[in-house]
Design a protein around this motif. Structure first.
Motif, PDB file in Angstrom:
ATOM      1  N   PHE A  33       0.825  -1.210   0.000  1.00  6.90           N
ATOM      2  CA  PHE A  33       0.000   0.000   0.000  1.00  6.90           C
ATOM      3  C   PHE A  33       0.860   1.261   0.000  1.00  6.90           C
ATOM      4  O   PHE A  33       0.508   2.265  -0.623  1.00  6.90           O
ATOM      5  N   LEU A  34       2.004   1.216   0.666  1.00  6.39           N
ATOM      6  CA  LEU A  34       2.895   2.371   0.719  1.00  6.39           C
ATOM      7  C   LEU A  34       3.359   2.780  -0.677  1.00  6.39           C
ATOM      8  O   LEU A  34       3.566   3.952  -0.951  1.00  6.39           O
ATOM      9  N   TYR A  35       3.523   1.811  -1.588  1.00  7.15           N
ATOM     10  CA  TYR A  35       3.953   2.086  -2.956  1.00  7.15           C
ATOM     11  C   TYR A  35       2.774   2.361  -3.885  1.00  7.15           C
ATOM     12  O   TYR A  35       2.939   2.953  -4.947  1.00  7.15           O
ATOM     13  N   LEU A  36       1.584   1.886  -3.508  1.00  6.71           N
ATOM     14  CA  LEU A  36       0.419   1.962  -4.392  1.00  6.71           C
ATOM     15  C   LEU A  36      -0.570   3.060  -4.029  1.00  6.71           C
ATOM     16  O   LEU A  36      -1.557   3.256  -4.743  1.00  6.71           O
ATOM     17  N   CYS A  37      -0.338   3.776  -2.953  1.00  2.89           N
ATOM     18  CA  CYS A  37      -1.268   4.810  -2.505  1.00  2.89           C
ATOM     19  C   CYS A  37      -1.545   5.794  -3.645  1.00  2.89           C
ATOM     20  O   CYS A  37      -0.622   6.355  -4.230  1.00  2.89           O
ATOM     21  N   GLY A  38      -2.807   5.966  -3.994  1.00  4.06           N
ATOM     22  CA  GLY A  38      -3.210   6.861  -5.066  1.00  4.06           C
ATOM     23  C   GLY A  38      -3.289   6.212  -6.435  1.00  4.06           C
ATOM     24  O   GLY A  38      -3.675   6.841  -7.404  1.00  4.06           O
ATOM     25  N   THR A  39      -2.931   4.934  -6.528  1.00  3.30           N
ATOM     26  CA  THR A  39      -2.939   4.227  -7.816  1.00  3.30           C
ATOM     27  C   THR A  39      -4.361   3.943  -8.268  1.00  3.30           C
ATOM     28  O   THR A  39      -5.207   3.567  -7.473  1.00  3.30           O
ATOM     29  N   GLU A  40      -4.613   4.115  -9.553  1.00 10.76           N
ATOM     30  CA  GLU A  40      -5.893   3.757 -10.162  1.00 10.76           C
ATOM     31  C   GLU A  40      -5.696   2.503 -11.000  1.00 10.76           C
ATOM     32  O   GLU A  40      -4.719   2.398 -11.743  1.00 10.76           O
ATOM     33  N   LEU A  41      -6.623   1.567 -10.877  1.00 10.86           N
ATOM     34  CA  LEU A  41      -6.582   0.321 -11.635  1.00 10.86           C
ATOM     35  C   LEU A  41      -7.681   0.375 -12.688  1.00 10.86           C
ATOM     36  O   LEU A  41      -8.854   0.500 -12.362  1.00 10.86           O
ATOM     37  N   ASP A  42      -7.283   0.325 -13.952  1.00 14.92           N
ATOM     38  CA  ASP A  42      -8.229   0.378 -15.063  1.00 14.92           C
ATOM     39  C   ASP A  42      -8.205  -0.952 -15.808  1.00 14.92           C
ATOM     40  O   ASP A  42      -7.195  -1.652 -15.818  1.00 14.92           O
TER      41      ASP A  42
END
Length: 71
Positions: A33-42
């Motif tokens: 989560f620390l690396y993926l915070c703000g990531t959008e999955l399309d």
């Protein structure tokens, strides 16, 4: 570098972050989560191919093959 991995899971572990959209639950462990915070999955279902795309604002660069990224 770092890479994305999608898999099925039946168990929620302590510290997992849970996101839900359109009835789908996505679990992310705290370290990731620390690396993926703000990531959008399309998901693309177009003529150029089907698949998931990660739009990660934390990624500073990716490798030439497009399989890994760095923050």
């Amino acid at each position: 570098g770092l890479s994305y991995n999608l898999d099925f899971d039946n168990e929620v572990k302590q510290g997992d972050q849970i996101f839900e959209d359109k009835g789908w639950k996505i679990l992310v462990d705290m370290k990731s989560f620390l690396y993926l915070c703000g990531t959008e999955l399309d998901f693309s279902d177009g003529l150029n191919g089907k698949g998931f795309a990660f739009n990660n604002p934390n990624a500073s660069r990716s490798c030439g093959c497009g399989e890994s990224f760095a923050v």
